[in-house]
Design a protein around this motif. Sequence first.
Motif, PDB file in Angstrom:
ATOM      1  N   GLN A  74      -2.597  22.867 -47.898  1.00 35.21           N
ATOM      2  CA  GLN A  74      -3.563  23.421 -47.652  1.00 35.21           C
ATOM      3  C   GLN A  74      -3.610  24.907 -48.091  1.00 35.21           C
ATOM      4  N   ASN A  75      -2.546  25.577 -49.138  1.00 38.05           N
ATOM      5  CA  ASN A  75      -2.438  26.821 -49.195  1.00 38.05           C
ATOM      6  C   ASN A  75      -1.911  27.636 -47.847  1.00 38.05           C
ATOM      7  N   ILE A  76      -1.089  27.080 -47.108  1.00 36.59           N
ATOM      8  CA  ILE A  76      -0.807  27.978 -46.018  1.00 36.59           C
ATOM      9  C   ILE A  76       0.537  27.905 -46.211  1.00 36.59           C
ATOM     10  N   GLY A  77       1.147  29.207 -45.964  1.00 37.72           N
ATOM     11  CA  GLY A  77       2.470  29.436 -46.353  1.00 37.72           C
ATOM     12  C   GLY A  77       3.387  29.167 -45.207  1.00 37.72           C
ATOM     13  N   ALA A  78       4.728  29.510 -45.519  1.00 37.13           N
ATOM     14  CA  ALA A  78       5.722  29.010 -44.406  1.00 37.13           C
ATOM     15  C   ALA A  78       5.535  29.804 -43.039  1.00 37.13           C
ATOM     16  N   THR A  79       5.339  31.061 -43.322  1.00 37.09           N
ATOM     17  CA  THR A  79       5.238  31.826 -41.824  1.00 37.09           C
ATOM     18  C   THR A  79       4.193  31.300 -40.932  1.00 37.09           C
TER      19      THR A  79
ATOM     20  N   VAL B  99     -23.033  14.903 -65.543  1.00 37.66           N
ATOM     21  CA  VAL B  99     -21.561  15.464 -65.499  1.00 37.66           C
ATOM     22  C   VAL B  99     -21.581  16.836 -65.761  1.00 37.66           C
ATOM     23  N   SER B 100     -21.030  17.633 -64.749  1.00 38.76           N
ATOM     24  CA  SER B 100     -20.824  18.859 -64.956  1.00 38.76           C
ATOM     25  C   SER B 100     -19.316  19.386 -65.366  1.00 38.76           C
ATOM     26  N   PHE B 101     -18.822  20.040 -65.994  1.00 40.24           N
ATOM     27  CA  PHE B 101     -17.489  20.528 -66.027  1.00 40.24           C
ATOM     28  C   PHE B 101     -17.171  22.267 -66.466  1.00 40.24           C
ATOM     29  N   ASP B 102     -16.354  22.730 -65.771  1.00 42.57           N
ATOM     30  CA  ASP B 102     -16.063  24.158 -65.828  1.00 42.57           C
ATOM     31  C   ASP B 102     -14.742  24.381 -65.448  1.00 42.57           C
ATOM     32  N   ALA B 103     -14.091  25.393 -66.158  1.00 43.45           N
ATOM     33  CA  ALA B 103     -12.910  25.758 -66.225  1.00 43.45           C
ATOM     34  C   ALA B 103     -12.937  26.770 -65.041  1.00 43.45           C
ATOM     35  N   THR B 104     -11.612  26.581 -64.382  1.00 39.71           N
ATOM     36  CA  THR B 104     -11.165  27.560 -63.371  1.00 39.71           C
ATOM     37  C   THR B 104      -9.670  27.810 -63.507  1.00 39.71           C
ATOM     38  N   PHE B 105      -9.133  29.201 -62.991  1.00 37.40           N
ATOM     39  CA  PHE B 105      -7.995  29.824 -63.099  1.00 37.40           C
ATOM     40  C   PHE B 105      -7.178  29.948 -61.924  1.00 37.40           C
ATOM     41  N   ARG B 106      -5.972  30.239 -62.063  1.00 38.13           N
ATOM     42  CA  ARG B 106      -5.075  30.786 -60.921  1.00 38.13           C
ATOM     43  C   ARG B 106      -4.823  29.507 -60.025  1.00 38.13           C
ATOM     44  N   THR B 107      -4.479  28.285 -60.702  1.00 36.92           N
ATOM     45  CA  THR B 107      -4.247  27.079 -59.803  1.00 36.92           C
ATOM     46  C   THR B 107      -2.605  26.743 -59.759  1.00 36.92           C
ATOM     47  N   ASN B 108      -2.024  27.392 -60.952  1.00 37.54           N
ATOM     48  CA  ASN B 108      -0.587  27.005 -61.041  1.00 37.54           C
ATOM     49  C   ASN B 108       0.031  28.267 -61.695  1.00 37.54           C
TER      50      ASN B 108
ATOM     51  N   SER C 223     -13.875  25.978 -55.964  1.00 36.64           N
ATOM     52  CA  SER C 223     -13.687  26.850 -54.697  1.00 36.64           C
ATOM     53  C   SER C 223     -12.801  26.122 -53.797  1.00 36.64           C
ATOM     54  N   ALA C 224     -13.286  24.697 -53.669  1.00 36.43           N
ATOM     55  CA  ALA C 224     -12.505  24.018 -52.796  1.00 36.43           C
ATOM     56  C   ALA C 224     -11.086  23.747 -53.212  1.00 36.43           C
ATOM     57  N   PHE C 225     -10.855  23.374 -54.676  1.00 37.10           N
ATOM     58  CA  PHE C 225      -9.448  23.497 -55.220  1.00 37.10           C
ATOM     59  C   PHE C 225      -8.858  24.873 -54.925  1.00 37.10           C
ATOM     60  N   HIS C 226      -9.479  25.872 -55.111  1.00 38.57           N
ATOM     61  CA  HIS C 226      -8.847  27.199 -54.927  1.00 38.57           C
ATOM     62  C   HIS C 226      -8.257  27.383 -53.467  1.00 38.57           C
ATOM     63  N   GLN C 227      -8.802  26.854 -52.378  1.00 39.16           N
ATOM     64  CA  GLN C 227      -8.414  26.939 -51.008  1.00 39.16           C
ATOM     65  C   GLN C 227      -7.100  26.186 -50.720  1.00 39.16           C
ATOM     66  N   ASN C 228      -7.129  25.165 -51.671  1.00 35.10           N
ATOM     67  CA  ASN C 228      -5.839  24.524 -51.490  1.00 35.10           C
ATOM     68  C   ASN C 228      -4.496  24.647 -52.444  1.00 35.10           C
TER      69      ASN C 228
ATOM     70  N   SER D  82      -1.532  19.112 -53.998  1.00 32.17           N
ATOM     71  CA  SER D  82      -2.648  19.603 -53.421  1.00 32.17           C
ATOM     72  C   SER D  82      -3.910  18.897 -53.920  1.00 32.17           C
ATOM     73  N   PHE D  83      -3.918  18.735 -55.354  1.00 36.71           N
ATOM     74  CA  PHE D  83      -5.252  18.075 -55.751  1.00 36.71           C
ATOM     75  C   PHE D  83      -5.518  16.724 -55.124  1.00 36.71           C
ATOM     76  N   GLU D  84      -4.505  16.034 -54.843  1.00 35.33           N
ATOM     77  CA  GLU D  84      -4.778  14.835 -54.155  1.00 35.33           C
ATOM     78  C   GLU D  84      -5.145  14.908 -52.694  1.00 35.33           C
ATOM     79  N   ALA D  85      -4.819  15.914 -52.069  1.00 38.28           N
ATOM     80  CA  ALA D  85      -4.951  16.218 -50.852  1.00 38.28           C
ATOM     81  C   ALA D  85      -6.716  16.613 -50.660  1.00 38.28           C
ATOM     82  N   VAL D  86      -7.092  17.426 -51.853  1.00 36.92           N
ATOM     83  CA  VAL D  86      -8.537  17.698 -52.049  1.00 36.92           C
ATOM     84  C   VAL D  86      -9.172  16.325 -52.111  1.00 36.92           C
ATOM     85  N   MET D  87      -8.737  15.497 -53.004  1.00 35.93           N
ATOM     86  CA  MET D  87      -9.491  14.353 -53.196  1.00 35.93           C
ATOM     87  C   MET D  87      -9.595  13.494 -51.917  1.00 35.93           C
TER      88      MET D  87
END
Length: 789
Positions: A239-244, A332-341, A511-516, A529-534
């Motif tokens: 869920q993109n939540i760090g250890a702290t 079908v819509s497809f669009d590229a997104t960045f900063r996921t890995n 946006s949903a994938f970026h949150q995770n 993380s992808f499987e958690a979003v799905m």
Amino acid sequence: MDLSYFNEFDDINAINEEDEINYHQTASVEDDFMSSDDDYYSTDDDNTAFGKVDIMAEHNLRDFPQVENIDQSIQVPDVTDIDQYLVIAGKSYWIPYVPNDLKPIINHKYPSDDAIEDMYRRYACATSFDVRKSTNKKKRGMVYMKYLLCNKEGFPNTSLVDTLDPKTSKIKRRVDTSRTGCKARIRFKIFLGTTNWLLYEFEEKHNHPLIPRDHMLFSRHHRQLDDTQKSFILTMSTQNIGATIAHWMYTSILGGYNFVGGLIDDFKNYRRDINCFIGGSDAQMLVDKLNNRKENVKNFSFEYRVENKQLNALFWADETSKINYKEFGDVVSFDATFRTNRYHMVFVPFTGIDNHKRCVTFGAGLLSREDTDSYIWLLKSFLKAFGKQPLLVLSDQDPAMKKAIETVFPQSIHRLCMWHITSKLPLKVSLNIVNNPEFPKKFNFLIWNSRLEVDDFVVGWKSLLNEYKLTNNKWLDDMHGLRHFWIPAFFKHVPLPGLMRTTSRSESENSAFHQNTHYGSTLVHFMISFEAVMEKQRFTQSSFDFKTNDKHSKMRTPFEIERNASIFYTRTVFRQVQNEMYLSMVSCTQISISTFDDVDECLVKEFIHYIPSNANASQLDPEVENDDQWDIPIRESTYKVTHNKSAHTFTCPCMKFEQFGFLCRHIFTVMKTYNITEIPSKYLLRRWQKDIIPTYNNHTKLKEYLDEIKQLEAKFLSNFTTHEKGNKNKEFEKTLGVTIPTSVDIQNSGEICNKGSGTKKRMKSSREVTTEKSKGSRCSYCRNGNDHD
């Protein structure tokens, strides 16, 4: 029983084999020390150099029931009722007081070495000190003797290091130490030919105060993370939540730090250990994991491409995605997104709309480059997995995407995202025009209104440019040249073109994938993380299915056709159909009817609806609830609805059904005249039906599946030997669902720069150029560059 086990091993010494000493490496901040008994550990067992205070050698210290001051010159400090304090030969010692049933028993036999270790750790926990493993002794590869020590055994390494000496490679760390040379320990040995172990030595006195009870939560014993905590850390990371923050949340859930066990540093270290475990095998682990899933999971598709031994592209889709595509894959819509890995690979999800008008993901891919070749490979993988081309493909103005779609999907109609085009309007038109409240209203009404015919759009476009003197605007001329790719009036011949006119669905999913996900994630962690979003997406889909079946909408008209429609449609779609029925009652009226052979032509008049006064450039998302917020007549209009009585068909020039998949208010107005109580089946599209996605309620098969899982788990545990008990790699494999590859044939992708490609050749608008020129200091008098006196 004969316990002279070492005498039998003494005969082996004649073979001139040296003892193999296996030192267990333990995680500790005081690794930089040298044990005071290192020489002893490397010699035979009967070495007399064992540094133990032997004034009480023949006595068991637990026989002393009270504190005794042997050296009267040493002042006895305050002690609690728990520990006994002794002064022997001028040295202070502490003996923990615990019930006898918790104390180790000399000459007691245990079924395994793990049983002795668990016993001693329980004793240490009860008496407030930490335990660590020490030397194992081997003969002919077999461990026959083990030690467990107090964590304060040994002394710090005080050897000097010259950092200027080129021969010195060791970096000296400045750390504190807790080593005091404590001799508290146990030693145990194995019975020859059995799995039983004998505890033959127990030293219980310590040369240091024991840990106060209030501080035991900082001890190594209490800081060991259990499976629940490790699972919680990994779940929070998806869920993109760090250890702290994960530690704070876990503390709040349990009600305090005393109940957590691990500290924040321990949570961080576990995340670090996972990343270190993955390391350079990241790409290989992910490929092996998905290949294994492809072999063992029904109808799972996975494709990948390697270039120069580096992972270049991935595509995957599971069975549920294929079921969704079968029902909802028309658009079908497809669009590229960045900063996921961490490798900057571009993430490309394929998105559609389900029967609740919610986003649904059909599949996804990762690309190292955003070029035509990569997109062609991705679309071919998509076509191989799903077997058919979509009717309509929506994307942004990326030329690489456009060329790939034309190559791989020649039967599909390509549409450009209207939002990406209209969002550039403020940069392409002067501020005076953009800030005019009338211009955005007229512009949005012109380009978003799907009721306009092509001729109406052409006339309106020219009129708008002439009115605001924009006939020489190059960008508007270019967009007019591309009008066949984005203006709704040019898509009336396409089935369901009104479902998606922008890539806002893809943007929403991104946006949903970026949150995770996180830009520093490994590929293995990204997939989790992808499987958690799905899982979240499919849970939401199930919740809408439940609400559709559990709740009933309130009727707005007295007509029976509305009640019958509520039985077929999902709640979300029914509300829009219901709105059309309501408007047929309050905004439309049938004024005449003409009959030609078996065809009736009915004239329906619709009253004027004014453009909302608050309409502005920000109201550009027609996808959420009201798909036709701009689809309003430009004048008081009359529609000729044709009804073929023999074929039982209805047609309307507004083409609501062709665009959105449900009938318009004009046809419902005519249906009232014919007293039709049910919508004809040909106008009930399957994609809007309730419960279209099957739910599996076969309890027999489910029970068989669970039994099979239990058998596999039992088989796994039977092969999980005691030697793997402390193996972190096995633990990480089980947690992450991957295996350590025997060989790494696929390397991780190098750092890639896709966005902008680093060429700095992007065309800049005149406003951007002016803004850049205006930067810098200016003369306060002449307002020019401050390069003069």
